[in-house]
Design a protein around this motif. Structure first.
Motif, PDB file in Angstrom:
ATOM      1  N   ARG A   7      23.063  11.272  -2.442  1.00 51.73           N
ATOM      2  CA  ARG A   7      21.719  11.245  -1.835  1.00 51.73           C
ATOM      3  C   ARG A   7      20.662  11.684  -2.844  1.00 51.73           C
ATOM      4  NH1 ARG A   7      22.872  14.819   2.391  1.00 51.73           N
ATOM      5  NH2 ARG A   7      24.901  14.051   2.954  1.00 51.73           N
ATOM      6  N   ALA A   8      20.992  12.710  -3.621  1.00 50.78           N
ATOM      7  CA  ALA A   8      20.029  13.211  -4.610  1.00 50.78           C
ATOM      8  C   ALA A   8      19.745  12.172  -5.700  1.00 50.78           C
ATOM      9  CB  ALA A   8      20.546  14.498  -5.239  1.00 50.78           C
ATOM     10  N   THR A  10      19.954   8.802  -5.260  1.00 48.51           N
ATOM     11  CA  THR A  10      19.547   7.511  -4.698  1.00 48.51           C
ATOM     12  C   THR A  10      18.053   7.332  -4.924  1.00 48.51           C
ATOM     13  OG1 THR A  10      21.274   7.578  -3.018  1.00 48.51           O
ATOM     14  CG2 THR A  10      19.397   6.142  -2.570  1.00 48.51           C
ATOM     15  N   PRO A  11      17.649   6.199  -5.514  1.00 43.66           N
ATOM     16  CA  PRO A  11      16.225   5.963  -5.741  1.00 43.66           C
ATOM     17  C   PRO A  11      15.448   5.963  -4.422  1.00 43.66           C
ATOM     18  CG  PRO A  11      17.557   4.355  -6.925  1.00 43.66           C
ATOM     19  CD  PRO A  11      18.477   5.115  -6.026  1.00 43.66           C
ATOM     20  N   GLN A  12      14.229   6.425  -4.488  1.00 41.19           N
ATOM     21  CA  GLN A  12      13.385   6.482  -3.296  1.00 41.19           C
ATOM     22  C   GLN A  12      13.241   5.082  -2.694  1.00 41.19           C
ATOM     23  OE1 GLN A  12       9.550   8.180  -4.011  1.00 41.19           O
ATOM     24  NE2 GLN A  12       9.326   8.794  -1.881  1.00 41.19           N
ATOM     25  N   GLY A  13      13.457   4.988  -1.403  1.00 38.85           N
ATOM     26  CA  GLY A  13      13.357   3.711  -0.705  1.00 38.85           C
ATOM     27  C   GLY A  13      14.651   2.922  -0.657  1.00 38.85           C
ATOM     28  N   SER A  15      18.894   2.597  -0.009  1.00 38.39           N
ATOM     29  CA  SER A  15      19.874   3.201   0.900  1.00 38.39           C
ATOM     30  C   SER A  15      21.108   3.718   0.163  1.00 38.39           C
ATOM     31  CB  SER A  15      20.297   2.202   1.973  1.00 38.39           C
ATOM     32  OG  SER A  15      20.917   1.085   1.369  1.00 38.39           O
TER      33      SER A  15
END
Length: 112
Positions: A7-8, A10-13, A15
């Motif tokens: 999660r940390a 994962t690029p913004q936007g 999934s």
């Protein structure tokens, strides 16, 4: 730990993380795992290789190691294991993620 790292990274936007993000997350997860379990693995290895019969039990081995060598004795050989853990765990998690995404994509296409 791997999900938190994924999660940390994962690029913004998005999934899901990129393959590189998944690789880094897997490597860091492996390092965290081995840092945590290495003393137990060291005790197991000492007992397995104890041909002289010095150790009566795992707890005896642990106490003797601490008494004679301190905490450093529980982490003897840690650096090579950590250097091996990063790429091995990174590859494992990337492979898992790729296979899981293929199955979920395949399952989703079967539903339509």
């Amino acid at each position: 730990a791997n999900e938190v790292m994924r999660r940390a990274l994962t690029p913004q936007g998005a999934s899901e993380p990129t393959s590189l993000g998944s690789f880094v997350a897997g490597g860091i997860t492996g390092m965290i795992f081995w840092t945590t379990v290495f003393p137990f693995d060291a005790i197991k290895t000492r007992i397995q290789t104890d041909t002289a019969g010095r150790y009566l039990s795992a707890s005896h081995c642990f106490k003797e190691t601490l008494r004679l060598e301190g905490w450093r004795g529980l982490y003897r050989g840690f650096t090579p294991s950590l250097l091996r853990a990063y790429p091995a765990c990174a590859a494992l998690f990337v492979t898992y993620d790729l296979i899981a995404s293929r199955f979920s994509t395949h399952a989703a296409s079967d539903e339509h």
